[in-house]
Design a protein around this motif. Structure first.
Motif, PDB file in Angstrom:
ATOM      1  N   VAL A 125       0.849  -1.193   0.000  1.00 14.79           N
ATOM      2  CA  VAL A 125       0.000   0.000   0.000  1.00 14.79           C
ATOM      3  C   VAL A 125       0.883   1.240   0.000  1.00 14.79           C
ATOM      4  O   VAL A 125       1.790   1.355   0.835  1.00 14.79           O
ATOM      5  CB  VAL A 125      -0.931   0.023   1.240  1.00 14.79           C
ATOM      6  N   ASP A 126       0.642   2.144  -0.909  1.00 12.64           N
ATOM      7  CA  ASP A 126       1.366   3.417  -0.957  1.00 12.64           C
ATOM      8  C   ASP A 126       1.003   4.240   0.278  1.00 12.64           C
ATOM      9  O   ASP A 126      -0.177   4.551   0.503  1.00 12.64           O
ATOM     10  CB  ASP A 126       0.988   4.173  -2.233  1.00 12.64           C
ATOM     11  N   ILE A 127       1.991   4.569   1.090  1.00 15.15           N
ATOM     12  CA  ILE A 127       1.749   5.248   2.360  1.00 15.15           C
ATOM     13  C   ILE A 127       1.106   6.621   2.182  1.00 15.15           C
ATOM     14  O   ILE A 127       0.475   7.155   3.099  1.00 15.15           O
ATOM     15  CB  ILE A 127       3.078   5.383   3.150  1.00 15.15           C
ATOM     16  N   ARG A 128       1.210   7.186   0.987  1.00 21.01           N
ATOM     17  CA  ARG A 128       0.702   8.543   0.752  1.00 21.01           C
ATOM     18  C   ARG A 128      -0.799   8.579   0.472  1.00 21.01           C
ATOM     19  O   ARG A 128      -1.378   9.664   0.378  1.00 21.01           O
ATOM     20  CB  ARG A 128       1.450   9.171  -0.431  1.00 21.01           C
ATOM     21  N   HIS A 129      -1.408   7.404   0.338  1.00 14.23           N
ATOM     22  CA  HIS A 129      -2.821   7.365  -0.040  1.00 14.23           C
ATOM     23  C   HIS A 129      -3.624   6.501   0.929  1.00 14.23           C
ATOM     24  O   HIS A 129      -3.096   5.528   1.494  1.00 14.23           O
ATOM     25  CB  HIS A 129      -2.978   6.809  -1.461  1.00 14.23           C
TER      26      HIS A 129
END
Length: 219
Positions: A125-129
């Motif tokens: 999972v992309d931490i920014r989203h």
């Protein structure tokens, strides 16, 4: 510290689960939306830059890719069973044709339900989203079937340490609120953040026994 995933080797790429290696031993699957950093994570964990193909074009992983891990011994110095990592197709990239996306969806679902050697899932999972629908579906599936799941919050180098810590705390709070039992950590393949922790998490998943609940659902 030695890397237990060092020496991983490409075995094959399968369009259908029937083409995967024999369903024996133990394996951990890697899943995630396209462009979340799944291939980079696999390369960092195995310390093999060219193991999983990376590309600036999301959606390039269009098959299930199997990698074998070198033989090793368990805590009692007994030979461990065949161990594998399975790279599942990236999901959710709009430019991939609809029929291909539907095929991936069906094959991933079949793989998760039918593969007896599957011991756990690493969700990228992309931490920014925030979590997307696919992420939530995977987490709920793992919870419902008692399949252990470990979340890598990737691309942590793109934000500050404080922001990364806040994102991790928020995700764990969300797990508790939604009664999900997954574990999670901050990760960056480029900066090396959390790599050793993630390697140990993968090895812990590979050592998991097959849960009775998962066996029952396959009968």
């Amino acid at each position: 510290m030695s890397n237990p995933l060092q020496g991983a080797q490409f075995v094959l790429a399968a369009h259908r689960i029937s083409q995967l290696p024999a369903d024996q031993g133990a394996e951990v699957a890697f899943a995630g939306r396209s462009n979340a950093g799944k291939s980079s994570a696999l390369n960092a964990l195995t310390n093999h830059k060219g193991l999983a193909r990376t590309s600036k074009t999301p959606g390039r992983t269009q098959q299930m890719v199997a990698f074998s891990l070198p033989p090793h011994r368990d805590a009692q110095e007994r030979p461990a069973p065949d161990l594998r990592l399975i790279d599942l197709p990236g999901y959710g990239y709009a430019k991939v044709p609809l029929d291909m996306r539907e095929h991936w969806k069906q094959e991933i679902d079949a793989y998760l339900h039918q593969r007896r050697s599957l011991r756990g899932l690493v969700l990228i999972v992309d931490i920014r989203h925030p979590l997307k629908e696919f992420d939530r579906l995977m987490l709920q599936f793992c919870f419902d079937t008692q399949l252990p799941c470990h979340v890598l919050l990737t691309k942590a180098d793109k934000i500050s340490r404080g922001q990364a810590a806040q994102a991790l705390a928020a995700l764990r709070k969300q797990f508790a609120a939604e009664n999900l039992s997954a574990t999670a950590q901050v990760f960056s393949s480029s900066a090396g953040t959390g790599v050793e922790e993630a390697r140990q998490a993968v090895m812990d998943l590979l050592a998991q026994p097959r849960e009775g609940a998962r066996q029952d659902r396959e009968r």
